[in-house]
Design a protein around this motif. Structure first.
Motif, mmCIF file in Angstrom:
data_model
loop_
_atom_site.group_PDB
_atom_site.id
_atom_site.type_symbol
_atom_site.label_atom_id
_atom_site.label_comp_id
_atom_site.label_asym_id
_atom_site.label_seq_id
_atom_site.Cartn_x
_atom_site.Cartn_y
_atom_site.Cartn_z
ATOM 1 N N PRO A 53 0.839 -1.131 0.175
ATOM 2 C CA PRO A 53 0.065 0.121 -0.278
ATOM 3 C C PRO A 53 0.797 1.273 0.080
ATOM 4 O O PRO A 53 2.176 1.019 0.321
ATOM 5 C CB PRO A 53 -0.838 -0.060 1.206
ATOM 6 N N PRO A 54 0.236 2.389 -0.307
ATOM 7 C CA PRO A 54 1.062 3.469 -0.403
ATOM 8 C C PRO A 54 1.315 4.061 1.047
ATOM 9 O O PRO A 54 0.784 3.870 1.907
ATOM 10 C CB PRO A 54 0.114 4.626 -1.171
ATOM 11 N N MET A 55 2.594 4.620 1.162
ATOM 12 C CA MET A 55 2.912 5.180 2.427
ATOM 13 C C MET A 55 2.018 6.138 2.683
ATOM 14 O O MET A 55 1.463 6.966 2.216
ATOM 15 C CB MET A 55 4.345 5.942 2.392
ATOM 16 N N THR A 56 1.846 6.415 4.002
ATOM 17 C CA THR A 56 0.939 7.221 4.736
ATOM 18 C C THR A 56 1.558 8.114 5.963
ATOM 19 O O THR A 56 2.519 7.395 6.356
ATOM 20 C CB THR A 56 -0.276 6.616 5.298
ATOM 21 N N ASN A 57 0.977 9.219 6.115
ATOM 22 C CA ASN A 57 1.366 9.986 7.379
ATOM 23 C C ASN A 57 2.927 10.301 7.143
ATOM 24 O O ASN A 57 3.874 10.509 8.362
ATOM 25 C CB ASN A 57 1.302 8.991 8.548
ATOM 26 N N LEU A 58 3.320 10.789 5.969
ATOM 27 C CA LEU A 58 4.729 11.226 5.895
ATOM 28 C C LEU A 58 4.757 12.738 6.236
ATOM 29 O O LEU A 58 3.837 13.462 5.425
ATOM 30 C CB LEU A 58 5.184 11.180 4.351
ATOM 31 N N GLN A 59 5.238 13.311 7.080
ATOM 32 C CA GLN A 59 4.906 14.716 7.347
ATOM 33 C C GLN A 59 6.240 15.625 7.445
ATOM 34 O O GLN A 59 6.054 16.947 7.084
ATOM 35 C CB GLN A 59 4.615 14.635 8.929
ATOM 36 N N VAL A 60 7.446 14.814 7.152
ATOM 37 C CA VAL A 60 8.608 15.799 6.896
ATOM 38 C C VAL A 60 9.177 15.543 5.548
ATOM 39 O O VAL A 60 9.791 16.259 5.003
ATOM 40 C CB VAL A 60 9.802 15.502 8.281
ATOM 41 N N PHE A 61 9.314 13.902 5.372
ATOM 42 C CA PHE A 61 9.718 13.559 3.813
ATOM 43 C C PHE A 61 8.566 14.049 2.996
ATOM 44 O O PHE A 61 7.569 14.265 3.505
ATOM 45 C CB PHE A 61 9.694 12.117 4.065
ATOM 46 N N PRO A 62 9.033 14.345 2.008
ATOM 47 C CA PRO A 62 8.294 14.939 0.835
ATOM 48 C C PRO A 62 7.210 13.572 0.615
ATOM 49 O O PRO A 62 7.580 12.492 0.617
ATOM 50 C CB PRO A 62 9.094 15.186 -0.568
ATOM 51 N N LYS A 63 5.848 13.904 0.325
ATOM 52 C CA LYS A 63 4.816 12.914 0.199
ATOM 53 C C LYS A 63 5.289 11.864 -0.979
ATOM 54 O O LYS A 63 4.835 10.918 -0.970
ATOM 55 C CB LYS A 63 3.488 13.583 -0.291
ATOM 56 N N ASP A 64 5.986 12.373 -2.024
ATOM 57 C CA ASP A 64 6.349 11.467 -3.169
ATOM 58 C C ASP A 64 7.741 10.847 -2.954
ATOM 59 O O ASP A 64 8.186 9.814 -3.824
ATOM 60 C CB ASP A 64 6.293 12.285 -4.420
ATOM 61 N N THR A 65 8.329 10.677 -1.636
ATOM 62 C CA THR A 65 9.426 10.087 -1.463
ATOM 63 C C THR A 65 8.987 8.513 -1.412
ATOM 64 O O THR A 65 8.368 7.937 -0.848
ATOM 65 C CB THR A 65 9.982 10.374 -0.070
ATOM 66 N N GLY A 66 10.056 7.789 -2.271
ATOM 67 C CA GLY A 66 9.850 6.350 -2.593
ATOM 68 C C GLY A 66 10.468 5.377 -1.147
ATOM 69 O O GLY A 66 10.962 6.007 -0.561
ATOM 70 N N ARG A 67 9.759 4.395 -1.217
ATOM 71 C CA ARG A 67 9.912 3.610 -0.238
ATOM 72 C C ARG A 67 11.420 3.170 -0.223
ATOM 73 O O ARG A 67 11.976 3.421 1.140
ATOM 74 C CB ARG A 67 9.322 2.279 -0.459
ATOM 75 N N PRO A 68 12.419 3.040 -1.050
ATOM 76 C CA PRO A 68 13.954 2.649 -0.867
ATOM 77 C C PRO A 68 14.444 3.960 -0.089
ATOM 78 O O PRO A 68 15.458 3.693 0.704
ATOM 79 C CB PRO A 68 14.496 2.463 -2.355
ATOM 80 N N GLN A 69 14.198 4.943 -0.824
ATOM 81 C CA GLN A 69 14.788 6.286 -0.026
ATOM 82 C C GLN A 69 14.486 6.491 1.430
ATOM 83 O O GLN A 69 15.370 6.838 2.372
ATOM 84 C CB GLN A 69 14.355 7.690 -0.826
ATOM 85 N N VAL A 70 12.973 6.499 1.853
ATOM 86 C CA VAL A 70 12.580 6.301 3.132
ATOM 87 C C VAL A 70 13.261 5.028 4.083
ATOM 88 O O VAL A 70 13.887 5.518 5.150
ATOM 89 C CB VAL A 70 10.920 6.064 3.521
ATOM 90 N N LEU A 71 13.364 4.031 3.566
ATOM 91 C CA LEU A 71 14.220 2.874 4.220
ATOM 92 C C LEU A 71 15.416 3.197 4.453
ATOM 93 O O LEU A 71 16.008 3.210 5.572
ATOM 94 C CB LEU A 71 13.857 1.604 3.479
ATOM 95 N N GLN A 72 16.253 3.804 3.325
ATOM 96 C CA GLN A 72 17.590 4.256 3.667
ATOM 97 C C GLN A 72 17.774 5.148 4.849
ATOM 98 O O GLN A 72 18.570 5.175 5.638
ATOM 99 C CB GLN A 72 18.325 4.551 2.442
ATOM 100 N N ALA A 73 16.901 6.296 4.913
ATOM 101 C CA ALA A 73 16.967 7.169 5.809
ATOM 102 C C ALA A 73 16.495 6.411 7.187
ATOM 103 O O ALA A 73 17.369 7.065 8.269
ATOM 104 C CB ALA A 73 15.865 8.513 5.478
ATOM 105 N N MET A 74 15.576 5.720 7.346
ATOM 106 C CA MET A 74 15.196 4.996 8.795
ATOM 107 C C MET A 74 16.452 4.133 9.172
ATOM 108 O O MET A 74 16.836 4.046 10.399
ATOM 109 C CB MET A 74 14.062 4.043 8.534
ATOM 110 N N GLN A 75 17.120 3.769 8.155
ATOM 111 C CA GLN A 75 18.359 2.612 8.559
ATOM 112 C C GLN A 75 19.345 3.648 8.883
ATOM 113 O O GLN A 75 19.967 3.337 9.929
ATOM 114 C CB GLN A 75 18.679 1.711 7.420
#
Length: 185
Positions: A53-75
């Motif tokens: 499902p699409p990412m939800t509740n992104l408040q600081v990352f741009p809404k169109d940030t892809g999963r790989p970029q968010v995972l990399q930042a989280m890691q």
């Protein structure tokens, strides 16, 4: 927030030396969905090949940030703070239907958002203060700058920003809590 500012914040993470592989380790939790990676292609696939499902509740990352970029930042956050996903997210275990990465129930998630915003404000200020150097040659602040592998940064006594020692606790002084010298009973 501009994409340039986001790029500065992401660069700070890289310069801080806390970037890890963009691939989640085997059995690691996946952050809630996202847009397909830049360049198109099929939507991200979950367990069993089902689209995520699409990412939800992104408040600081741009809404169109892809999963790989968010995972990399989280890691990178995980490495810089020495924590796991459960520190900020509701995660019970791989594949658990009660996992809820979008939930804001943990205060640490909002603290992380505030820290991300702080870094986004600090780094452009640093760059402006050192205009004679190219952006990639100016040290940037990132999570690891202060956290150094600890969820709560440790400030060494006597270092800049450390709280002063208790009054009277210095070498040769009266013990803390003792009445001031020179006053009789």
């Amino acid at each position: 927030m501009t994409r340039f500012s986001w790029g500065i914040a992401a660069g700070a993470l890289i310069l801080a030396g806390s970037i890890v592989s963009a691939q989640a380790p085997q059995g690691a939790p996946q952050q809630g969905g996202g847009a397909p990676p830049q360049g198109g292609g099929a939507p991200p696939q979950g367990a069993g090949g089902a689209p995520q499902p699409p990412m939800t509740n992104l408040q600081v990352f741009p809404k169109d940030t892809g999963r790989p970029q968010v995972l990399q930042a989280m890691q990178a956050f995980s490495a810089a703070l020495g924590v796991t996903c459960v520190h900020c997210h509701v995660f019970n275990g791989p594949g658990d239907p009660m996992n809820d990465f979008a939930s804001d129930t943990k205060p640490t998630k909002n603290v992380a958002r505030a820290m991300m915003r702080m870094v986004r404000e600090i780094n452009p200020s640093i760059q402006k203060a050192v205009p004679a150097k190219a952006t990639d040659q100016v040290a940037a602040v990132g999570c690891a700058t202060c956290h150094r592998g600890k969820a709560i940064p440790v400030v060494e006594p006597g270092s800049p920003g450390a709280p002063p020692p208790p009054r009277g606790a210095g070498p040769g002084g009266p013990p803390a809590g003792a009445p001031p010298a020179g006053r009789g009973n």
